[in-house]
Write a protein that holds these residues in place. Structure first.
Motif, PDB file in Angstrom:
ATOM      1  N   VAL A  37       0.846  -1.188   0.000  1.00  0.00           N
ATOM      2  CA  VAL A  37       0.000   0.000   0.000  1.00  0.00           C
ATOM      3  C   VAL A  37       0.883   1.240   0.000  1.00  0.00           C
ATOM      4  N   GLN A  38       0.545   2.176  -0.875  1.00  0.00           N
ATOM      5  CA  GLN A  38       1.290   3.423  -0.950  1.00  0.00           C
ATOM      6  C   GLN A  38       0.352   4.605  -0.817  1.00  0.00           C
ATOM      7  N   LEU A  39       0.797   5.610  -0.100  1.00  0.00           N
ATOM      8  CA  LEU A  39       0.064   6.857   0.039  1.00  0.00           C
ATOM      9  C   LEU A  39       1.064   7.990  -0.195  1.00  0.00           C
ATOM     10  N   VAL A  40       0.715   8.894  -1.080  1.00  0.00           N
ATOM     11  CA  VAL A  40       1.620   9.989  -1.424  1.00  0.00           C
ATOM     12  C   VAL A  40       0.869  11.308  -1.332  1.00  0.00           C
ATOM     13  N   GLU A  41       1.337  12.164  -0.426  1.00  0.00           N
ATOM     14  CA  GLU A  41       0.719  13.473  -0.272  1.00  0.00           C
ATOM     15  C   GLU A  41       1.296  14.465  -1.279  1.00  0.00           C
ATOM     16  N   SER A  42       0.483  15.427  -1.644  1.00  0.00           N
ATOM     17  CA  SER A  42       0.927  16.497  -2.532  1.00  0.00           C
ATOM     18  C   SER A  42       0.094  17.739  -2.263  1.00  0.00           C
ATOM     19  N   GLY A  43       0.568  18.867  -2.783  1.00  0.00           N
ATOM     20  CA  GLY A  43      -0.218  20.085  -2.701  1.00  0.00           C
ATOM     21  C   GLY A  43       0.116  20.995  -1.546  1.00  0.00           C
ATOM     22  N   CYS A  63      -3.956  13.240  -1.295  1.00  0.00           N
ATOM     23  CA  CYS A  63      -3.304  11.979  -0.949  1.00  0.00           C
ATOM     24  C   CYS A  63      -3.680  10.952  -2.011  1.00  0.00           C
ATOM     25  N   THR A  64      -2.737  10.653  -2.867  1.00  0.00           N
ATOM     26  CA  THR A  64      -2.938   9.618  -3.868  1.00  0.00           C
ATOM     27  C   THR A  64      -2.559   8.281  -3.260  1.00  0.00           C
ATOM     28  N   HIS A  65      -3.489   7.353  -3.293  1.00  0.00           N
ATOM     29  CA  HIS A  65      -3.260   6.098  -2.570  1.00  0.00           C
ATOM     30  C   HIS A  65      -3.513   4.900  -3.449  1.00  0.00           C
ATOM     31  N   SER A  66      -3.029   3.779  -3.001  1.00  0.00           N
ATOM     32  CA  SER A  66      -3.276   2.519  -3.697  1.00  0.00           C
ATOM     33  C   SER A  66      -4.768   2.220  -3.691  1.00  0.00           C
ATOM     34  N   PRO A  67      -5.270   1.515  -4.691  1.00  0.00           N
ATOM     35  CA  PRO A  67      -6.696   1.159  -4.701  1.00  0.00           C
ATOM     36  C   PRO A  67      -7.074   0.383  -3.450  1.00  0.00           C
ATOM     37  N   TYR A  68      -8.273   0.631  -2.971  1.00  0.00           N
ATOM     38  CA  TYR A  68      -8.735  -0.087  -1.796  1.00  0.00           C
ATOM     39  C   TYR A  68      -8.919  -1.564  -2.138  1.00  0.00           C
ATOM     40  N   ALA A  80     -12.936   7.894  -4.832  1.00  0.00           N
ATOM     41  CA  ALA A  80     -12.550   6.491  -4.830  1.00  0.00           C
ATOM     42  C   ALA A  80     -12.277   5.958  -6.233  1.00  0.00           C
ATOM     43  N   VAL A  81     -12.704   6.670  -7.245  1.00  0.00           N
ATOM     44  CA  VAL A  81     -12.414   6.262  -8.623  1.00  0.00           C
ATOM     45  C   VAL A  81     -10.976   6.613  -8.980  1.00  0.00           C
ATOM     46  N   LYS A  82     -10.579   7.823  -8.601  1.00  0.00           N
ATOM     47  CA  LYS A  82      -9.214   8.276  -8.878  1.00  0.00           C
ATOM     48  C   LYS A  82      -8.234   7.867  -7.776  1.00  0.00           C
ATOM     49  N   ASN A  83      -8.742   7.335  -6.675  1.00  0.00           N
ATOM     50  CA  ASN A  83      -7.906   6.949  -5.528  1.00  0.00           C
ATOM     51  C   ASN A  83      -7.151   8.147  -4.964  1.00  0.00           C
TER      52      ASN A  83
END
Length: 125
Positions: free
Chosen positions: A2-8, A22-27, A73-76
């Motif tokens: 699982v990856q979570l990447v913050e931006s902005g 927060c771009t994250h791995s699909p649930y 949840a579509v774009k994760n």
């Protein structure tokens, strides 16, 4: 993994607005529980807002009325929009994925199993 990447993150003047993502791995299931946290220098990490797959959300008192947490949840991607920023909002902002059951710890905070690396938000006076 699982990856979570913050931006902005970045620097904004007091009274301004900012959106962190927060771009994250699909649930892996239809149920999820995600949160935003922050940590100011010399202070403990604190919960800011939580959102779950039922469409429920919660905010800590210090951001109520000034923040909006949302999830695509579509774009994760999970977002935190913060308005009327104060210098007290300075800190590293982290996204975290909790258990699908939204289990909380003894302090009532989301029990996070995966963390992003964090992103700096600076509010200038």
């Amino acid at each position: 993994q699982v990856q979570l990447v913050e931006s902005g993150g970045g620097t904004v003047q007091a009274g301004g607005s900012l959106v962190v993502s927060c771009t994250h791995s699909p649930y892996t299931s239809s149920n999820y529980c995600m949160g935003w946290f922050r940590q100011a220098p010399g202070k403990e990490r604190e919960e800011v807002a939580v959102i779950d797959s039922d469409g429920s959300w919660s905010y800590e008192d210090f951001v109520k009325g000034r923040a909006i947490i949302s999830e695509d949840a579509v774009k994760n991607i999970m977002y935190l929009q913060m308005n009327s920023l104060k210098t007290e909002d300075n800190g590293m902002y982290y996204c975290g994925e909790g258990l699908a059951t939204c289990l909380v710890d003894e302090d009532g905070r989301l029990n996070v199993r995966y963390w992003g690396q964090g992103i700096q938000v600076t509010v200038s006076s």
